[in-house]
Design a protein around this motif. Structure first.
Motif, PDB file in Angstrom:
ATOM      1  N   UNK A   1      32.527  55.736  16.481  1.00 26.24           N
ATOM      2  CA  UNK A   1      31.130  55.307  16.578  1.00 26.24           C
ATOM      3  C   UNK A   1      30.498  55.280  15.186  1.00 26.24           C
ATOM      4  N   UNK A   2      29.703  54.264  14.873  1.00 27.65           N
ATOM      5  CA  UNK A   2      29.112  54.146  13.534  1.00 27.65           C
ATOM      6  C   UNK A   2      28.282  55.360  13.125  1.00 27.65           C
ATOM      7  N   UNK A   3      27.538  55.922  14.067  1.00 25.86           N
ATOM      8  CA  UNK A   3      26.682  57.076  13.751  1.00 25.86           C
ATOM      9  C   UNK A   3      27.529  58.268  13.327  1.00 25.86           C
ATOM     10  N   UNK A   4      28.622  58.504  14.012  1.00 25.42           N
ATOM     11  CA  UNK A   4      29.507  59.625  13.682  1.00 25.42           C
ATOM     12  C   UNK A   4      30.132  59.429  12.302  1.00 25.42           C
ATOM     13  N   UNK A   5      30.597  58.223  12.022  1.00 26.93           N
ATOM     14  CA  UNK A   5      31.185  57.926  10.715  1.00 26.93           C
ATOM     15  C   UNK A   5      30.141  58.124   9.618  1.00 26.93           C
ATOM     16  N   UNK A   6      28.951  57.613   9.840  1.00 24.83           N
ATOM     17  CA  UNK A   6      27.875  57.729   8.850  1.00 24.83           C
ATOM     18  C   UNK A   6      27.524  59.196   8.585  1.00 24.83           C
ATOM     19  N   UNK A   7      27.403  59.990   9.637  1.00 26.08           N
ATOM     20  CA  UNK A   7      27.067  61.411   9.470  1.00 26.08           C
ATOM     21  C   UNK A   7      28.175  62.170   8.740  1.00 26.08           C
ATOM     22  N   UNK A   8      29.424  61.831   9.029  1.00 28.40           N
ATOM     23  CA  UNK A   8      30.549  62.474   8.330  1.00 28.40           C
ATOM     24  C   UNK A   8      30.505  62.138   6.842  1.00 28.40           C
ATOM     25  N   UNK A   9      30.232  60.890   6.518  1.00 34.16           N
ATOM     26  CA  UNK A   9      30.148  60.472   5.119  1.00 34.16           C
ATOM     27  C   UNK A   9      28.977  61.167   4.423  1.00 34.16           C
ATOM     28  N   UNK A  10      27.847  61.264   5.096  1.00 30.34           N
ATOM     29  CA  UNK A  10      26.681  61.955   4.503  1.00 30.34           C
ATOM     30  C   UNK A  10      27.009  63.418   4.202  1.00 30.34           C
ATOM     31  N   UNK A  11      27.702  64.060   5.116  1.00 32.40           N
ATOM     32  CA  UNK A  11      28.077  65.466   4.927  1.00 32.40           C
ATOM     33  C   UNK A  11      29.045  65.609   3.756  1.00 32.40           C
ATOM     34  N   UNK A  12      30.006  64.729   3.673  1.00 34.05           N
ATOM     35  CA  UNK A  12      30.979  64.787   2.579  1.00 34.05           C
ATOM     36  C   UNK A  12      30.295  64.549   1.240  1.00 34.05           C
ATOM     37  N   UNK A  13      29.411  63.570   1.174  1.00 35.27           N
ATOM     38  CA  UNK A  13      28.697  63.287  -0.076  1.00 35.27           C
ATOM     39  C   UNK A  13      27.891  64.503  -0.525  1.00 35.27           C
ATOM     40  N   UNK A  14      27.306  65.204   0.437  1.00 37.62           N
ATOM     41  CA  UNK A  14      26.466  66.346   0.071  1.00 37.62           C
ATOM     42  C   UNK A  14      27.255  67.622  -0.228  1.00 37.62           C
ATOM     43  N   UNK A  15      28.547  67.643   0.082  1.00 34.66           N
ATOM     44  CA  UNK A  15      29.312  68.878  -0.126  1.00 34.66           C
ATOM     45  C   UNK A  15      30.540  68.756  -1.023  1.00 34.66           C
TER      46      UNK A  15
END
Length: 184
Positions: free
Chosen positions: A37-51
């Motif tokens: 799902x696009x939302x799940x992919x987007x949230x995973x990417x946001x988390x990775x970028x921030x950590x």
């Protein structure tokens, strides 16, 4: 997820790490994430970028998605057992509800439903209870990961079957004379 949705998020990832966007790399990555799902992919990417300080691998993104969808897979059995022992000592038998609230849902379910809170509080053989807790905990984690894998494989198989059906339907439609396609 559509290729356009994916490309927007992937471009954001590349910009965050000052990585040049390569079309062949976009295609490879899309092949691994098009069923998410696009939302799940987007949230995973946001988390990775921030950590994360470095551009992630495909495996790291998949791991982040797995963590987000099944956080209990990443719980440490010894840490959770220590939390149970702490709750037993702090709250005991009489404040079971407070003890349950102090534990995460996965651990509380094992301690209260699989083993039994009274048994844990009254046990004179706590090492035996620890072994039982560990066995149940690891079996449940394994079941979750197995179910997640099965779900993924079923979804992938169903997608392949759907594409095959669509292709065969298109083949059949192409054989119908033009007047009959429109119901004439």
């Amino acid at each position: 997820m559509s290729e356009e949705e994916f490309t927007i998020v992937f471009t954001h990832l590349c910009l965050a790490y000052r990585k040049e966007l390569n079309q062949s790399e976009v295609s490879v990555w899309y092949g691994y994430f098009n069923n998410y799902p696009p939302v799940l992919f987007k949230e995973a990417i946001k988390e990775i970028i921030s950590t994360s300080k470095f551009f992630p691998s495909i495996a790291e993104v998949k791991e982040q998605i797995a963590y987000m969808t099944n956080p209990e897979l990443h719980l440490n059995v010894e840490s959770e057992w220590n939390a149970v022992l702490e709750a037993v000592h702090k709250y005991g038998y009489y404040r079971a509800e407070m003890a349950k609230k102090s534990l995460n849902e996965f651990t509380a379910d094992i301690a209260f439903n699989a083993i039994g809170w009274t048994r844990l509080c009254d046990s004179e053989f706590i090492e035996r209870e620890r072994k039982l807790f560990k066995e149940i905990f690891e079996n449940r984690q394994y079941s979750i990961s197995k179910n997640q894998s099965i779900h993924y494989l079923e979804k992938k198989r169903n997608t392949a079957v759907l594409k095959e059906l669509q292709n065969s339907n298109m083949s059949l439609i192409s054989k119908i004379p033009n007047g009959e396609k429109n119901g004439n």
